[in-house]
Design a protein around this motif. Structure first.
Motif, PDB file in Angstrom:
ATOM      1  N   SER A 130      70.341  60.618  25.109  1.00 31.70           N
ATOM      2  CA  SER A 130      69.994  61.474  24.033  1.00 31.70           C
ATOM      3  C   SER A 130      68.964  60.672  23.041  1.00 31.70           C
ATOM      4  O   SER A 130      67.960  61.314  22.533  1.00 31.70           O
ATOM      5  CB  SER A 130      71.360  62.107  23.383  1.00 31.70           C
ATOM      6  N   LEU A 131      69.356  59.556  22.698  1.00 32.19           N
ATOM      7  CA  LEU A 131      68.673  59.047  21.632  1.00 32.19           C
ATOM      8  C   LEU A 131      67.389  58.601  22.324  1.00 32.19           C
ATOM      9  O   LEU A 131      66.233  58.440  21.776  1.00 32.19           O
ATOM     10  CB  LEU A 131      69.111  57.522  21.025  1.00 32.19           C
ATOM     11  N   LEU A 132      67.178  58.153  23.607  1.00 32.00           N
ATOM     12  CA  LEU A 132      66.105  58.012  24.442  1.00 32.00           C
ATOM     13  C   LEU A 132      64.918  59.174  24.463  1.00 32.00           C
ATOM     14  O   LEU A 132      63.787  58.898  24.179  1.00 32.00           O
ATOM     15  CB  LEU A 132      66.555  57.609  25.694  1.00 32.00           C
ATOM     16  N   TRP A 133      65.638  60.367  24.679  1.00 28.71           N
ATOM     17  CA  TRP A 133      65.071  61.359  24.775  1.00 28.71           C
ATOM     18  C   TRP A 133      64.195  61.892  23.331  1.00 28.71           C
ATOM     19  O   TRP A 133      63.205  62.034  23.166  1.00 28.71           O
ATOM     20  CB  TRP A 133      65.645  62.522  25.070  1.00 28.71           C
ATOM     21  N   LEU A 134      64.899  61.611  22.330  1.00 30.56           N
ATOM     22  CA  LEU A 134      64.773  61.746  20.800  1.00 30.56           C
ATOM     23  C   LEU A 134      63.352  60.869  20.504  1.00 30.56           C
ATOM     24  O   LEU A 134      62.366  61.151  19.971  1.00 30.56           O
ATOM     25  CB  LEU A 134      65.666  61.530  19.728  1.00 30.56           C
ATOM     26  N   ARG A 135      63.624  59.562  20.995  1.00 30.68           N
ATOM     27  CA  ARG A 135      62.575  58.616  20.627  1.00 30.68           C
ATOM     28  C   ARG A 135      61.306  58.957  21.225  1.00 30.68           C
ATOM     29  O   ARG A 135      60.112  58.688  20.540  1.00 30.68           O
ATOM     30  CB  ARG A 135      63.172  57.179  21.184  1.00 30.68           C
ATOM     31  N   TYR A 136      61.370  59.430  22.518  1.00 29.63           N
ATOM     32  CA  TYR A 136      60.060  59.680  23.150  1.00 29.63           C
ATOM     33  C   TYR A 136      59.610  61.135  23.265  1.00 29.63           C
ATOM     34  O   TYR A 136      58.856  61.504  24.087  1.00 29.63           O
ATOM     35  CB  TYR A 136      60.270  58.816  24.612  1.00 29.63           C
ATOM     36  N   SER A 137      60.245  61.924  22.459  1.00 30.07           N
ATOM     37  CA  SER A 137      59.842  63.050  22.540  1.00 30.07           C
ATOM     38  C   SER A 137      59.660  63.790  21.153  1.00 30.07           C
ATOM     39  O   SER A 137      58.676  64.647  20.998  1.00 30.07           O
ATOM     40  CB  SER A 137      60.881  64.154  23.176  1.00 30.07           C
ATOM     41  N   SER A 138      60.468  63.329  20.033  1.00 32.17           N
ATOM     42  CA  SER A 138      60.143  63.862  18.874  1.00 32.17           C
ATOM     43  C   SER A 138      58.879  63.680  18.242  1.00 32.17           C
ATOM     44  O   SER A 138      58.251  64.570  17.414  1.00 32.17           O
ATOM     45  CB  SER A 138      61.142  63.263  17.710  1.00 32.17           C
ATOM     46  N   ASN A 211      55.484  58.396  29.040  1.00 32.77           N
ATOM     47  CA  ASN A 211      55.076  58.410  30.661  1.00 32.77           C
ATOM     48  C   ASN A 211      55.913  57.336  31.480  1.00 32.77           C
ATOM     49  O   ASN A 211      56.368  57.358  32.395  1.00 32.77           O
ATOM     50  CB  ASN A 211      53.661  58.736  31.036  1.00 32.77           C
ATOM     51  N   CYS A 212      55.551  55.991  30.763  1.00 30.62           N
ATOM     52  CA  CYS A 212      56.230  54.787  31.264  1.00 30.62           C
ATOM     53  C   CYS A 212      57.672  54.928  31.362  1.00 30.62           C
ATOM     54  O   CYS A 212      58.543  54.487  32.345  1.00 30.62           O
ATOM     55  CB  CYS A 212      55.645  53.694  30.656  1.00 30.62           C
ATOM     56  N   VAL A 213      58.387  55.306  30.444  1.00 28.85           N
ATOM     57  CA  VAL A 213      59.588  55.636  30.349  1.00 28.85           C
ATOM     58  C   VAL A 213      60.392  56.528  31.458  1.00 28.85           C
ATOM     59  O   VAL A 213      61.200  56.435  32.216  1.00 28.85           O
ATOM     60  CB  VAL A 213      60.227  55.909  28.883  1.00 28.85           C
ATOM     61  N   ARG A 214      59.507  57.688  31.429  1.00 28.67           N
ATOM     62  CA  ARG A 214      59.828  58.698  32.516  1.00 28.67           C
ATOM     63  C   ARG A 214      59.930  57.873  33.971  1.00 28.67           C
ATOM     64  O   ARG A 214      60.711  58.302  34.776  1.00 28.67           O
ATOM     65  CB  ARG A 214      58.952  59.681  32.491  1.00 28.67           C
ATOM     66  N   ARG A 215      58.778  57.482  34.013  1.00 32.26           N
ATOM     67  CA  ARG A 215      58.504  56.855  35.518  1.00 32.26           C
ATOM     68  C   ARG A 215      59.794  55.808  35.935  1.00 32.26           C
ATOM     69  O   ARG A 215      60.373  55.802  36.905  1.00 32.26           O
ATOM     70  CB  ARG A 215      57.224  56.226  35.845  1.00 32.26           C
TER      71      ARG A 215
END
Length: 230
Positions: A130-138, A211-215
Motif C-alpha cells: 500500500s505504501l509502495l503504491w502511494l509512493r509511486y502513484s501519488s 515503471n521500473c518498480v512495476r517491472r
C-alpha cells in the motif's frame, strides 16, 4: 557500518516525516478554522525546518548513503528552498494567497508518503504494498499541484521583488575591482524559466521510477495478483 547507516537513515526519515505531518496538521486546521489567509502563519516554523532538513539529502547522495542521483535531488530541493526562503519568508505579501494552501498541502502529503516509505524500508527492509503504491502513484497528482503553486507564487512575488529591490546589489555599492551587480528580480525570472525544462524532467524521472518498480514487481511475482497495481 551498514547497521549504523540504516539506523541513521531511519532516524532521519522518521524525524522529517513527523515534521511534515505537523505541517499538514497545522495547515488543515488553519484552513478549516479561519481560511487560507492564515495557513502560512500556522505552518511557518515547522515548514522551514522540515524543508531545510532536505538539504541533507543532497549530502546523502554525494557521499553515497543513498542511491538517488544528485541531478534529480538538487533541482527539486533547490526550488523548494527558493520558494520557502526566497519568496514566502522574504516577501510577506505572498503569504495570504490561496496558492500557499495548495503548495503546503501538496508538499506535505508528498513528503509524508516519501519519508514514511523510506523510513519503513530502513527499519524493516521493505515497505508494504500500500505504501509502495502511494509512493509511486501519488506524485501523479501532487507534483503538478505543487509545481503549479511554486510557479504561481514566484510569479506573484515578482511585483514585490521589483518594488522593494530586496537582495539587489548595484555596482555603486561595491566600489572594488570585483564590481558586480545582482538583480533579484531578474534572478527570480531566471528561476521561473528553469521550471520550463525542470518540471518535465522531474515528472519524467518519477514516471521512469514508477515503471521500473512495476517491472520489478511483475518479474518477482508473475503469478500473484495485488490490489495495489502501479
Amino acid at each position: 557500518m551498514a547497521a549504523v547507516k540504516r539506523a541513521y537513515l531511519a532516524v532521519y526519515n522518521w524525524a522529517v516525516f513527523f515534521g511534515w505531518a505537523q505541517v499538514l496538521y497545522f495547515a488543515v486546521e488553519a484552513l478549516l478554522r479561519s481560511g487560507h489567509e492564515d495557513v502560512y502563519a500556522a505552518v511557518e516554523r515547522p515548514l522551514q525546518l522540515a524543508q531545510t532538513a532536505a538539504v541533507l539529502e543532497i549530502l546523502h547522495g554525494l557521499v553515497g548513503l543513498v542511491r538517488s542521483p544528485v541531478s534529480a535531488t538538487l533541482p527539486q530541493i533547490g526550488s523548494r528552498l527558493f520558494v520557502t526562503w526566497g519568496i514566502l519568508w522574504s516577501f510577506p505579501e505572498t503569504r495570504t494567497h490561496i496558492l500557499v494552501s495548495s503548495l503546503v498541502i501538496s508538499w506535505s502529503i508528498t513528503e509524508i508518503i516519501r519519508y514514511s516509505f523510506f523510513g519503513t524500508k530502513e527499519l524493516f527492509g521493505s515497505a508494504p504494498s500500500s505504501l509502495l503504491w502511494l509512493r509511486y502513484s501519488s506524485f501523479l497528482v501532487m507534483y503538478p499541484t505543487g509545481i503549479s503553486s511554486e510557479v504561481g507564487l514566484i510569479y506573484i512575488a515578482l511585483q514585490f521583488i521589483k518594488a522593494s529591490e530586496k537582495y539587489c546589489i548595484r555596482n555603486s555599492e561595491c566600489p572594488t575591482k570585483w564590481n558586480y551587480a545582482f538583480d533579484y528580480f531578474y534572478a527570480s525570472i531566471l528561476v521561473l524559466l528553469v521550471y520550463v525544462p525542470g518540471s518535465p524532467h522531474m515528472y519524467t524521472y518519477m514516471l521512469g521510477q514508477r515503471n521500473c518498480v512495476r517491472r520489478r514487481l511483475q518479474s518477482q511475482r508473475p503469478r500473484k495478483s495485488s490490489r495495489y497495481v502501479l
